[in-house]
Scaffold this motif. Structure first.
Motif, PDB file in Angstrom:
ATOM      1  N   HIS A   1      54.607  44.477  56.107  1.00  0.00           N
ATOM      2  CA  HIS A   1      54.820  45.573  55.176  1.00  0.00           C
ATOM      3  C   HIS A   1      53.300  46.467  55.070  1.00  0.00           C
ATOM      4  O   HIS A   1      53.467  47.676  55.368  1.00  0.00           O
ATOM      5  CB  HIS A   1      54.952  45.001  53.591  1.00  0.00           C
TER       6      HIS A   1
ATOM      7  N   ASP B   1      61.367  47.666  49.076  1.00  0.00           N
ATOM      8  CA  ASP B   1      62.030  46.415  49.488  1.00  0.00           C
ATOM      9  C   ASP B   1      62.257  45.411  48.339  1.00  0.00           C
ATOM     10  O   ASP B   1      63.396  44.779  48.363  1.00  0.00           O
ATOM     11  CB  ASP B   1      60.888  45.511  50.480  1.00  0.00           C
TER      12      ASP B   1
ATOM     13  N   HIS C   1      66.230  44.691  48.160  1.00  0.00           N
ATOM     14  CA  HIS C   1      66.774  43.238  48.533  1.00  0.00           C
ATOM     15  C   HIS C   1      66.375  42.293  47.472  1.00  0.00           C
ATOM     16  O   HIS C   1      66.638  41.115  47.694  1.00  0.00           O
ATOM     17  CB  HIS C   1      66.359  43.156  49.776  1.00  0.00           C
TER      18      HIS C   1
ATOM     19  N   PHE D   1      63.742  51.521  56.099  1.00  0.00           N
ATOM     20  CA  PHE D   1      64.923  50.886  55.295  1.00  0.00           C
ATOM     21  C   PHE D   1      66.299  51.453  56.221  1.00  0.00           C
ATOM     22  O   PHE D   1      67.191  50.658  55.825  1.00  0.00           O
ATOM     23  CB  PHE D   1      64.851  50.889  53.972  1.00  0.00           C
TER      24      PHE D   1
ATOM     25  N   SER E   1      66.645  46.516  62.689  1.00  0.00           N
ATOM     26  CA  SER E   1      65.363  46.294  62.210  1.00  0.00           C
ATOM     27  C   SER E   1      64.349  45.939  63.407  1.00  0.00           C
ATOM     28  O   SER E   1      62.990  46.106  63.458  1.00  0.00           O
ATOM     29  CB  SER E   1      65.144  45.087  61.115  1.00  0.00           C
TER      30      SER E   1
END
Length: 221
Positions: free
Chosen positions: A63, A72, A76, A137, A145
């Motif tokens: 991150h 995030d 999630h 995202f 990803s």
């Protein structure tokens, strides 16, 4: 958890050292050409960020950014304790990286004097941060990803030039850059307004991601 926190501290420290160190080097190598200084700063940051994401994503998620951590968690469902521990570690890492950059170039650690606060600069931080959140995202929720490292590096490198603020887009980096009175530094008085703009950008980016990618998709091989 300790392994992940170590990854976040190391990544944040090295990223801030790259940002500030390349700014110092650019100002030294091209003292009469601000455009070239900015290019050198942006180029090094884009490459360094991409490499750090590749190396540390398996350790901590890479991150290096409180806004990314918060978004995030919102998307999630990360545990609150993980968020609460990531944020101070990211900030501490960026401060350490600023001190390291100053030391590598033999410069004293001083408060930044570049007051970057203006309406256009704060708007630019909203745009830069929202765009960064969207890039990250959109890839995560569309199962791509594995493309985050080059995509995020490319976006930040471009945003150095298409935003008037040179795209800090990261509250931890913003705090760290206040500890260096150099090309990449920022005056402490500008830190909170920049962070406020970045948080607004994070919320806008989250809303766009929820609109465009309402459901996570399987990973694309």
């Amino acid at each position: 958890m300790l392994r992940a926190l170590g990854g976040e501290f190391l990544g944040s420290a090295l990223l801030c050292a790259v940002v500030i160190g390349s700014g110092i080097a650019g100002a030294s190598l091209s003292p009469d050409d601000v455009g070239l200084q900015l290019f050198e700063n942006a180029f090094a940051t884009a490459l360094g960020l991409g490499v750090l994401i590749v190396v540390l994503a398996p350790v901590s998620g890479a991150h290096f950014n409180p806004v990314v951590t918060l978004v995030d968690a919102a998307l999630h469902g990360a545990r609150p304790i993980a968020v609460a521990t990531y944020l101070p570690v990211q900030i501490a890492g960026c401060i350490a990286g600023a001190l390291l950059a100053n030391a590598m170039f033999g410069l004293p650690t001083e408060w930044g004097t570049n007051d970057r606060v203006s309406g256009p600069h704060l708007l630019a931080e909203v745009v830069a941060t929202a765009g960064l959140v969207l890039v990250i995202f959109a890839l995560v929720r569309s199962g791509r990803s594995h493309l985050a490292a080059p995509a995020v590096g490319a976006y930040i490198g471009a945003a150095y030039f298409f935003t008037s603020s040179t795209s800090f887009a990261n509250p931890a980096i913003t705090v760290g850059r206040a500890f260096s009175d150099t090309f990449a530094g920022i005056a402490p008085v500008a830190v909170l307004p920049f962070i406020g703009a970045q948080l607004i950008g994070g919320v806008l980016g989250w809303l766009v991601v929820r609109l465009l990618y309402p459901h996570p998709m399987p990973a694309v091989e």
